[in-house]
Design an enzyme around this catalytic site. Structure first.
Site, PDB file in Angstrom:
ATOM      1  N   ASP A   1      36.705  25.691 -40.180  1.00 29.37           N
ATOM      2  CA  ASP A   1      36.626  26.515 -38.983  1.00 29.37           C
ATOM      3  C   ASP A   1      36.857  25.609 -37.776  1.00 29.37           C
ATOM      4  O   ASP A   1      36.810  24.382 -37.876  1.00 29.37           O
ATOM      5  CB  ASP A   1      35.252  27.177 -38.927  1.00 29.37           C
ATOM      6  CG  ASP A   1      35.082  28.060 -37.704  1.00 29.37           C
ATOM      7  OD1 ASP A   1      36.052  28.720 -37.312  1.00 29.37           O
ATOM      8  OD2 ASP A   1      33.974  28.074 -37.134  1.00 29.37           O
TER       9      ASP A   1
ATOM     10  N   THR B   1      40.980  29.651 -37.999  1.00 28.01           N
ATOM     11  CA  THR B   1      40.183  29.999 -36.831  1.00 28.01           C
ATOM     12  C   THR B   1      40.536  31.381 -36.318  1.00 28.01           C
ATOM     13  O   THR B   1      41.653  31.870 -36.528  1.00 28.01           O
ATOM     14  CB  THR B   1      40.403  28.962 -35.702  1.00 28.01           C
ATOM     15  OG1 THR B   1      39.683  29.353 -34.547  1.00 28.01           O
ATOM     16  CG2 THR B   1      41.873  28.847 -35.352  1.00 28.01           C
TER      17      THR B   1
ATOM     18  N   ASP C   1      40.514  31.948 -33.120  1.00 25.09           N
ATOM     19  CA  ASP C   1      41.002  31.748 -31.767  1.00 25.09           C
ATOM     20  C   ASP C   1      42.501  31.960 -31.671  1.00 25.09           C
ATOM     21  O   ASP C   1      43.218  32.014 -32.670  1.00 25.09           O
ATOM     22  CB  ASP C   1      40.656  30.339 -31.283  1.00 25.09           C
ATOM     23  CG  ASP C   1      39.234  30.259 -30.771  1.00 25.09           C
ATOM     24  OD1 ASP C   1      38.663  31.328 -30.514  1.00 25.09           O
ATOM     25  OD2 ASP C   1      38.703  29.151 -30.646  1.00 25.09           O
TER      26      ASP C   1
END
Length: 1339
Positions: free
Chosen positions: A541, A823, A825
């Site tokens: 992560d 991730t 993001d």
């Protein structure tokens, strides 16, 4: 004779679930041909009735009960059943499609749903079961025998689709047979422990195998060994395991009793009574007091706080220690009085039990109205009531149905590759054992037929033996018993002991202890230690794992102007060390002293009253879900549900817009020292689809305004076209911020007129009350109002890298471990972090970015990436051709040998296509050819899918590391799961196999503990198989000289003690303490890790080498003493050769040889190794002389008959010469082979050890590596860390007590020169003539 009412009661009373609602009579015909009438709820439809008319009729016009006195008892029961069934089927026959009806004695699989009154849409007083009329009545339903009564326990096939609970009505709720509130995590009780535990242990193949051997040994005709030679080690293993299981279960019992016997105040018959938790039922009303645990999943009814609020701590659920707020719905929040609660008869209809901690959907029906329920109205079991004097709740889910217990499912059992290989090898060994038994059995049959018949007078057959063939058959089983020690049961015990020792080493490692958090590393499993030394892929992560997840407000863009940079006199940006003092916020007494900002122009704009700047910070102070608490005057503590929000609200606070307090309908902000209260009209909450949140407020002047903040990709499309010029400027600023690795948000607002807002609010209310698709309807209403907004600006928040991340990734990369970042993001943020932590470098040949939205686009982008890699490889002369079709068994792609370094970045929507069955291999081949892979915008499920894909096709050991709940699926899917105890609770830790507090500890976990564990386990297994084949095969050779009579060479006590006393401790010491190189060298030379990845130290080849060495040793061990004893004599001239003297000589030679061999295998000597090796030899001789002593003979004359044999045998020089000769001949080839290999073809660890010796002699100092900040390229990035649900929570009146947020952090930058030194060392060692050119030294 039974009356009509008695007949009815006889039928209906047997079926509580069928005795609900109005009783209706229907005509039915018995299987015996007698017609009659039964009773049931509803009415059978013929197709001619009007459903509306039926609903209005109610119970009027139904036939009277018939006279059943002429029927037999069985017929009466049968007719009652038929009538009840048909009536039950009537109400929903038109509403629901046909479904199979469950048999009697079982709970219907269809949910029990309310029959509603059409005017009020409120459930009638009693529910109606949902059934459908079958085409043919099953014969077993109509038979004369009465069906069994309903079981208290719900059958396993029954799936609850809807939960119904009525307050203060236990009789009603008991009809649904809901689970009690008693939990049971224990496995055994006093009566079941022994049989169940033994049954579980004998499911292990090894234990069953040894039990089978024990049974064979109890048969006199085939056993030449006493039964205790097998039962002693078997009982020892079973006892150790049973004690461990019993201890574990005792603590589970203790925990269960402690929880089940907790006291709770339950409202029963209008009086609060103390009840144990186990006696709490669904539908009960419970009173909780401050600091008490919540007994079950409750619907919050009222509390001592205003607006029905209560505060809870959810550490046992999600690991988060910050307080959360829950609120009762307004209609029940006034029910604080016992008398009012006793009269409360509301009914809740909600979702069935599930494990979703953050979601709940239901409806409360009360007083002719219905009220929507959500997760913000629920108190879940495991929570603790805090800062609330008391509250009342209605039990919805109890015991195993609670969300806490639903989430406590068993974790998938993980086995190492060595375990799987051992299972295969044990099967091979068993096959080899059978082959030896067959050979010796055939030899026995031949010998008995050709030779044995001549000695029948002296060696008669047993009574049961009537032929040479049968004698051979019995001999086969006898040899199976004798030779079974090739797979000793002590092997499995020793493996577990070694693993336990390795786990303790991890727990005790002070270099993996975080002083800041006081958190040690923890091995949460003991079964995977050696697999830590074989990892090839790491899936990580980003936020909270690679970064600190501590946000700092860094820069912002307001009305087209960027703030946050500091310039020198020449107009150049000042570096961090060159910056002046931070901005002075002393004008603001409520400012957070920990907050730092470097650009004074922003504060000047605020002080000068710039309207855009004021509106910017006003939005930050209003549009959030932060809770504020003021413990002392002027000391504000914010508690935010995400670090991003805490940073933004703190920034607004320091710049003069201080969020002070809130109520369910207001927000109070101190704007430049003036307190202003805004009316909070609505919160449009954040979720992962919307990627934004909004608030609608009315200012003191009566003006209504919507404030919104969210992701740029979402918000920029919802702006008014008049802001295009400002949009372009702000977009440039966003790209600049993202290029510096900052997380960005866009801020906008919109004015609303009163009339439009009233109309929109009504539609929002209707959407919130919808029974179906409530979330979709709300999202549609939110979408409408969040349009044509005006742009205010953007924020940029820094999420700092954790200390040591770049160094760790560089080391792991040099260890040939591939690291993939998965991730949620945005792409730019993830890419930037990739550059920051050295996963991506400017020296890479190319970084491929896959952003396709369709299957064809993704396939084409992956194809182009492969073609570019192939083209670059051809240019350097590799000369191979690309194969379009891939192997589905084990992916071995030529792409993995391409020249150059590549990286792959893929977005979540593209990854969804890439993971489809027809494209997953293409994606995997492309990704595995790259040095680094970054997957952005991925869901938790996609994380697990990526890990599973690599596991499936690469057959490589995978490790997943994360810190949040969204990483749990990935952690459980990987071979090894590592949890980081960070800012996002401990769910990842609880699901992990290993845990620590910082990512940098991963290098030590793998390169030191993992590599050592693998090395130790492999050396242990090789030696263990060697020593047992050397021990056992002597019996095989002896069989050719004893007429295949299944006679043993050794004394039976030696056979029993060999593996559990004489040779157990030395090999355990080696397996626990051995090292090839010190830990500093393991970190300095990461290439030492590669043998584990390639599985070089223990595989099938190494196994056969060990077996061959063991067989070679056994041959010499038997034939050298046999030849020496053939003509040897004692000192007095008598014949030396006798059976017992030969046995003592062979046994002594064996113990000495295996002890010398383990001395050669030991690479790291400790006092414990010396004590165990030489101590085991001493114990052998002590026991040997004791068993041949006069004392034991006097006590047990039948067992120890050979008095003085050991003393007499070992007193002969010939015997000692034979032992020495045997030892030398067995050991010298091993010494010679290892000497030649060390000089002609040393492996990397040999080279490192030699280098270490040279350094010691030269007393050279080890050069330290410098760490210098990297100045490299950056890529843009943004992220918005938030969760759904807090907006609704606040609007319903939640406030939270806060503690201050830690907003400061420091990141140590990695050194580019350090990386270059590693690379130079790598290239230098590859070109140096060290004799090991095929394995260059890399560090």
């Amino acid at each position: 004779m039974l009356s009509k009412a008695e007949a009815l009661g006889e039928v209906v009373g047997k079926f509580p679930l069928l005795s609900q609602g109005p009783i209706r009579a229907v005509r039915a015909e018995c299987c015996c041909g007698v017609s009659g009438e039964g009773w049931g709820r509803g009415k059978v439809r013929t197709g001619e009735e009007n459903p509306q008319e039926e609903s209005e009729k109610g119970n009027e016009g139904y036939p009277q009960f018939p006279d059943l006195t002429h029927m037999s008892r069985s017929c009466r029961v049968s007719h009652g059943i038929a009538g009840t069934l048909l009536g039950e089927m009537a109400l929903c026959a038109k509403k629901r499609p046909p479904a199979p009806v469950p048999p009697w004695g079982a709970v219907p699989s269809e949910p029990l749903r309310p029959r509603t009154d059409r005017q009020t849409d409120r459930p009638s007083p009693a529910p109606t079961g949902i059934m459908t009329v079958p085409k043919e009545m099953p014969e077993k339903w109509a038979r004369a025998g009465a069906p069994p009564s309903w079981s208290r326990k719900k059958p396993s096939w029954a799936t609850e689709e809807e939960r119904r609970a009525r307050a203060n009505d236990r009789e009603y709720n008991e009809r649904f047979q809901y689970a009690s509130n008693c939990i049971k995590t224990s496995k055994y009780n006093i009566l079941t422990f022994l049989p169940v535990n033994l049954f579980e242990q004998f499911q292990e193949v090894a234990n069953t195998y040894f039990l089978f051997l024990l049974i064979l040994q109890l048969i006199p005709q085939i056993s030449s060994l006493s039964w205790f030679t097998t039962i002693v080690p078997l009982v020892l293993v079973l006892t150790i395991t049973a004690v461990k299981d019993a201890t574990d279960d005792y603590f589970r019992h203790k925990s269960d009793n402690q929880v089940n016997n907790r006291q709770s105040q339950v409202l029963i018959n209008g009086i609060l009574q103390q009840e144990q938790w186990m006696n709490v039922c669904v539908g009960d009303i419970i009173k909780l007091e401050n600091n008490q645990f919540v007994a079950a999943d409750l619907l919050l009814l009222s509390s001592s706080e205003p607006h029905g609020l209560c505060y809870i701590e959810t550490a046992e659920l999600d690991g988060e220690t910050n307080m959360k707020v829950r609120q009762a719905i307004p209609v029940t929040s006034e029910l604080g009085d016992i008398s009012k609660l006793a009269k409360f008869d509301g009914e809740v209809i909600c979702e069935p039990p599930n494990n979703k901690l953050d979601k709940f959907s239901g409806t409360l029906y009360w007083k002719e109205n219905k009220f929507p329920l959500s997760n913000q109205n629920m108190l879940l079991r495991g929570c603790v009531l805090r800062n609330t004097e008391w509250c009342f709740g209605l039990v919805i889910f109890a015991g195993p149905d609670t969300k806490l217990m639903q989430n406590s499912g068993r974790t998938k059992f993980k086995r190492t590759s060595i375990d799987r290989l051992m299972n295969t090898l044990v099967l091979w060994i068993f096959g080899f054992l059978v082959c030896m038994g067959v050979i010796l059995a055939i030899g026995n049959a031949i010998w008995e037929h050709e030779v044995g018949t001549r000695f029948q007078v002296y060696l008669p057959w047993d009574e049961a033996v009537d032929s040479a063939f049968f004698s051979g058959f019995l001999s086969f089983w006898s040899y199976i018993i004798i030779l079974n020690t090739v797979v000793p049961i002590s092997l499995y015990v020793s493996v577990e002991v070694i693993r336990l020792g390795h786990s303790y080493f991890i727990n005790w490692d002070k270099k993996m202890f975080c002083m800041k958090k006081r958190t040690p590393a923890e091995a949460r499993t003991t079964t995977l230690n050696e697999e830590l030394g074989q990892v090839e892929y790491i899936f990580s992560d980003k936020t909270g794992t690679l970064t600190q997840n501590i946000m700092v407000f860094n820069k912002c863009s307001i009305n087209g102007r960027s703030y946050g940079d500091v310039f020198d006199v020449l107009g150049h940006k000042a570096e961090l060390g060159e910056r002046p003092e931070p901005v002075n916020f002393s004008f603001n007494p409520l400012a957070d002293k920990k907050f730092l900002f470097w650009d004074p122009t922003l504060l000047e704009a605020v002080k000068m009253g710039d309207p855009h700047t004021h509106e910017f910070f006003r939005l930050l102070s209003l549009c959030h879900t932060v809770m504020s608490e003021e413990k002392n005057e002027g000391e504000l503590y914010y508690k935010a549900q995400s670090p991003d929000e805490g940073a933004l609200v703190t920034a607004a606070r320091n710049f003069g817009f201080v969020f002070r307090s809130r109520t369910p309908k207001t927000i109070t902000v101190h704007e430049m020292g003036t307190a202003i209260t805004y009316q909070l009209l609505a919160i449009l909450d954040f979720n992962n689809i919307r990627k934004r949140m909004s608030v609608i407020v009315r200012n003191p002047e009566g003006k209504i305004r919507l404030y919104c903040k969210g992701a740029d990709t979402i918000l920029l499309d919802r702006l008014h076209h008049s802001t295009q010029e400002l949009l372009n400027t702000t977009t440039d600023h966003l790209n600049e911020y993202a290029g510096e690795g900052l997380r960005t948000l866009v801020l906008a607002y919109k004015d609303l007129d009163e009339e439009y807002y009233e109309e929109w609010a009504e539609r929002r209310l209707q959407a919130s009350l919808a029974q179906d698709s409530r979330e979709d309807r709300l999202a549609s209403v939110y979408e409408e109002v969040e349009s044509d907004m005006l742009l205010l600006g953007a924020t940029a928040i820094e999420d700092k890298l954790q200390q040591g991340v770049p160094e760790t990734i560089a080391l792991l990369t040099l260890a040939n471990i591939k690291i993939w970042v998965l991730t949620g993001d945005k792409q730019e943020t993830a890419v930037n972090i990739g550059y920051s932590c050295k996963m991506l470098t400017d020296d890479m040949t190319e970084v491929f970015i896959v952003t396709g939205h369709t299957v064809l686009e993704v396939r084409e982008e992956l194809r182009k990436a492969r073609e570019k890699m192939m083209d670059s490889s051809r240019t350097v002369g590799n000369g191979f051709t690309y194969q379009e079709k891939l192997s589905s068994s084990k992916l071995t792609s030529v792409l993995e040998a391409v020249a150059g370094e590549y990286a792959l970045v893929i977005n979540g929507h593209s990854l969804a296509h890439a993971l489809e069955a027809d494209m997953e291999l293409e994606f995997l081949e492309t990704a595995c050819a790259c040095k680094a892979v970054i997957c952005c915008r991925v869901t938790p499920l996609q994380k697990a899918q990526v890990v599973e894909l690599v596991k499936k096709y690469k057959k490589a050991v995978t490790l997943a590391i994360g810190d949040g709940a969204n990483d749990v699926s990935m952690i459980k899917t990987a071979h090894i799961g590592v949890g980081i105890s960070g800012q996002e609770g401990i769910q990842a830790v609880l699901a992990s196999d290993y845990s620590f507090s910082q990512f940098k500890f991963l290098q030590r976990l793998l390169l030191v503990h993992g590599r050592w564990s693998y090395l130790r386990m492999c050396k242990f297994l090789c030696y263990f198989f060697y020593k047992n084949f050397a021990f056992t095969m002597v019996h095989f050779w002896f069989g050719f000289f004893c007429g295949f009579s299944a006679q043993t060479v050794y004394d039976q006590y030696f056979i029993t003690l060999y593996n559990i006393v004489y040779t157990s401790l030395p090999v355990l010491a080696m397996g626990v303490f051995d090292q090839d190189v010190p830990e500093q060298r393991s970190m300095e030379y990461p290439k030492l890790y590669e043998p584990g990845q390639l599985n070089l130290l223990f595989n099938k080849r190494e196994f056969f080498i060990c077996i061959a060495q063991g067989i070679y040793t056994s041959v010499l061990m038997f034939f050298i003493p046999y030849g020496a004893f053939a003509e040897a004599t004692r000192d007095d001239g008598t014949q030396l050769a006798d059976y017992q003297s030969f046995a003592v000589t062979v046994a002594t030679s064996l113990v000495i040889v295996v002890s010398v061999q383990i001395g050669l295998d030991t690479g790291y000597w400790t006092a414990i190794n010396h004590f165990f090796i030489w101590g085991s030899l001493a114990v052998y001789f002590a026991i040997l002389f004791a068993m041949h002593s006069n004392g034991l003979f006097d006590m047990f004359p039948n067992q120890f008959r050979f008095v003085g044999n050991a003393q007499n045998t070992l007193a002969q020089p010939t015997v000692w010469l034979t032992i020495v000769l045997t030892t030398v001949v067995c050991i010298m080839p091993v010494v010679a082979f290892r000497f030649l290999r060390l000089n002609l073809k040393p492996d990397l660890s040999d080279t490192v050890r030699y280098t270490q010796l040279v350094r010691k002699k030269q007393k050279a100092q080890h050069r330290c590596m410098r760490r210098v900040g990297r100045t490299g390229s950056r890529r843009s990035g943004y992220a918005f860390s938030h969760q759904e649900g807090f907006g609704e929570l606040i609007m319903s009146g939640k406030n939270m007590r806060l503690s201050s947020l830690a907003l400061s952090g420091f990141t140590t930058r990695s050194s580019s020169s350090w990386i270059e030194s590693l690379r130079r060392k790598k290239s230098d060692s590859a070109s140096s003539p060290s004799g090991g050119a095929d394995k260059p030294l890399k560090g």
